[in-house]
Design an enzyme around this catalytic site. Structure first.
Site, PDB file in Angstrom:
ATOM      1  N   LYS A 198     -85.855 -15.617  28.109  1.00 17.78           N
ATOM      2  CA  LYS A 198     -84.979 -16.649  28.560  1.00 17.78           C
ATOM      3  C   LYS A 198     -84.573 -18.094  28.185  1.00 17.78           C
ATOM      4  O   LYS A 198     -85.739 -17.876  26.965  1.00 17.78           O
ATOM      5  CB  LYS A 198     -85.872 -16.948  30.553  1.00 17.78           C
ATOM      6  N   SER A 258     -79.843  -9.823  31.197  1.00 15.64           N
ATOM      7  CA  SER A 258     -79.076 -11.386  31.496  1.00 15.64           C
ATOM      8  C   SER A 258     -79.708 -11.996  30.577  1.00 15.64           C
ATOM      9  O   SER A 258     -78.483 -12.495  30.217  1.00 15.64           O
ATOM     10  CB  SER A 258     -81.079 -11.215  32.265  1.00 15.64           C
TER      11      SER A 258
END
Length: 238
Positions: free
Chosen positions: A197, A159
Site C-alpha cells: 500500500k 487495489s
C-alpha cells in the site's frame, strides 16, 4: 524469466523423459521439489506452459512435453523420449522467512543480473499472511536495484491498479524499515498480515492507502505497522 522452482521442475521433467520415455507423476514431481502439496506443481506447470517451455497433452495421462530448456542464457534441445547422460543442475537455496531473514542478492555470472528471493503472493487488496513455504529466486537486472538488500513478491488483487500495479505483477522490494509519505511499501500489520500500500503518516497513526476507489484507506496506530520494504520496480509477464 524462470524462478528457481520453475527451472528445477523443468529440468526434472526433462531428465525423467530422457531416462524413462514418459513424464513423471505429480506425486513424483512434488517429492522431487520437496513441496507440501501437488497444487504447487500445478501452478509451476501452468507457469512453464505460459512461458512456452512446456506443453501439456490434456487427453493423455501423464503427458508432458518439454519444448525448450534455458541453459546459460541459451536454449538447449529438449527431451521428447528416453535417453542417458543428462543430470539436472539444481542449485539448492536455504529456506528463508519473510520477517527478519532476507538474503543478500547474489550476482549472476554475467554480472548483468542478480538473483533475489521470490516469496509468495502479497495482497494488493485485503491483507493476507505472507507465504513462506517456498524459497524460489528470480533474476533481476542489476541496474534496477541500486544498493541494499532486495526481495520479490507476487501481487494479488487490484487495489493498487491506479498506481499501475496489476494482479500477477512481481513487485521488487528494497528492504528497509523506514519510508517517506507517498511511497509504496510492504507493510506488516500486527506481526502477521502483509500488504502492499501507499504510506501516509498522520501524527501517531499510519494510513495505508489503496490506489483504487473501491477500497478504503486503513488506519492503524504506528506501533501496529512494521515497514518491511519499499517498492522499487515491477516485472510483468505478457
Amino acid at each position: 524469466m524462470l524462478t528457481r522452482k520453475q527451472h528445477q521442475l523443468l529440468l526434472y521433467i526433462d531428465d525423467h523423459l530422457r531416462r524413462t520415455g514418459y513424464s513423471p507423476s505429480f506425486d513424483e514431481m512434488k517429492d522431487a521439489l520437496e513441496l507440501r502439496s501437488k497444487s504447487g506443481i500445478h501452478r509451476l506447470i501452468s507457469a512453464l506452459e505460459e512461458r512456452g517451455f512446456l506443453r501439456r497433452h490434456h487427453h493423455r495421462a501423464r503427458a508432458l512435453e518439454v519444448l525448450r530448456l534455458p541453459h546459460m542464457g541459451t536454449e538447449a534441445p529438449a527431451a521428447s523420449s528416453a535417453g542417458t547422460g543428462f543430470v539436472p543442475a539444481v542449485i539448492s537455496q536455504p529456506q528463508t522467512e519473510l520477517e527478519g531473514a532476507f538474503s543478500e542478492a547474489s550476482v549472476a555470472n554475467d554480472r548483468q543480473t542478480v538473483t533475489i528471493p521470490l516469496y509468495g503472493r502479497i495482497a494488493a487488496g485485503l491483507p493476507i499472511e505472507a507465504m513462506q513455504d517456498d524459497s524460489d529466486r528470480i533474476e533481476v537486472p542489476i541496474s534496477l536495484l541500486g544498493t541494499g538488500e532486495h526481495y520479490a513478491l507476487t501481487v494479488a488483487g487490484d487495489s493498487m491498479i491506479k498506481a499501475g500495479i496489476l494482479d500477477g505483477d512481481i513487485a521488487i522490494i528494497r528492504r528497509r524499515e523506514t519510508a517517506e509519505n507517498g511511497q509504496i511499501i510492504v507493510a506488516l500489520i500486527d506481526g502477521q498480515e502483509v500488504t502492499l500500500k501507499k504510506l501516509r503518516r498522520r501524527g501517531s497513526m499510519i494510513a495505508l492507502e489503496a490506489a483504487n476507489r473501491d477500497y478504503e484507506t486503513r488506519i492503524f496506530p504506528a506501533e501496529r505497522v512494521h515497514i518491511q520494504g519499499r517498492l522499487v520496480a515491477l516485472f510483468r509477464q505478457y
